[in-house]
Design an enzyme around this catalytic site. Structure first.
Site, short mmCIF file in Angstrom:
data_model
loop_
_atom_site.label_atom_id
_atom_site.label_comp_id
_atom_site.label_asym_id
_atom_site.label_seq_id
_atom_site.Cartn_x
_atom_site.Cartn_y
_atom_site.Cartn_z
N CYS A 101 -2.58 -0.51 -10.32
CA CYS A 101 -2.43 0.91 -9.13
C CYS A 101 -4.04 1.60 -8.70
CB CYS A 101 -1.55 1.85 -9.45
SG CYS A 101 -1.19 3.26 -8.02
N HIS A 143 6.69 -1.65 -6.27
CA HIS A 143 5.87 -0.83 -6.24
C HIS A 143 5.71 0.50 -5.60
CE1 HIS A 143 1.87 0.33 -9.26
NE2 HIS A 143 1.55 0.27 -7.59
N GLU A 144 4.97 -0.66 -3.97
CA GLU A 144 4.78 0.48 -2.80
C GLU A 144 5.98 2.14 -2.83
OE1 GLU A 144 1.85 0.82 -2.93
OE2 GLU A 144 0.85 -0.71 -3.55
N HIS A 147 6.04 4.49 -5.02
CA HIS A 147 5.10 5.66 -4.61
C HIS A 147 6.00 6.62 -4.08
CE1 HIS A 147 1.51 4.90 -6.79
NE2 HIS A 147 1.25 3.15 -6.31
#
Length: 176
Positions: A101, A143-144, A147
């Protein structure tokens, strides 16, 4: 365009849920997307979420470089944006993915992720997009998306013993 400063783990912006983007065509949003793509490419990332550049908005940029494409179901993709995204698992299959990351420089870890996800949202031009992702793209999208919900990949890990510094993992091998 402008290179943006990336927030690192410990900054509160990374732990806050984001707000939807109200006007995808606002000049400030278009400029933010362009700057995020430029920043992502400059630092060699595969994705970058708005909270990582100190904006609490529900948007991220991503791409699938040829070297990371996993085949016909996961072709290379040019830099793109996904605004106000929604992700949902497709099936129950989980896979362990080695992740890094930009907000946690120098570290990597094995994270359980859904093998396939359905996604929808708006692109950088405000057009509706949707699809089903697998392979590397499925990993990047999850993953994004995390966030946008204040989640960093170590929070998803089930075994912190499978996390390490890039240099040590390269030297001693990545432990799947």
């Amino acid at each position: 365009m402008t290179l943006l400063k990336i927030a690192r783990m410990g900054h509160p912006v990374l732990l806050q849920p984001t707000q939807p983007v109200a006007d995808t065509q606002a000049p400030a949003i278009r400029a933010l997307v362009a700057d995020m793509i430029e920043t992502m490419l400059d630092v060699g990332g595969a994705g970058l979420a708005a909270p990582q550049v100190h904006h609490g908005l529900a948007l991220f940029v991503y791409h699938v470089p040829l070297a990371r494409s996993t085949g016909e179901d996961d072709p290379p993709r040019p830099p793109s944006a996904l605004i106000n995204p929604v992700l949902e698992p497709v099936g129950d299959e989980m896979v362990d993915r080695l992740e890094g990351c930009l907000s946690i420089p120098g570290l990597r870890g094995w994270v359980p992720r859904h093998a396939r996800v359905a996604y929808s949202g708006l692109d950088a031009h405000g057009h509706a997009v949707q699809g089903v992702a697998s392979g590397f793209l499925a990993n990047v999208l999850q993953h994004e998306y995390d966030h946008l919900n204040g989640i960093l990949y170590p929070m998803r890990m089930t075994n912190l013993g499978r996390m390490g510094f890039d240099s040590e993992m390269a030297r001693y091998g990545e432990r799947p």
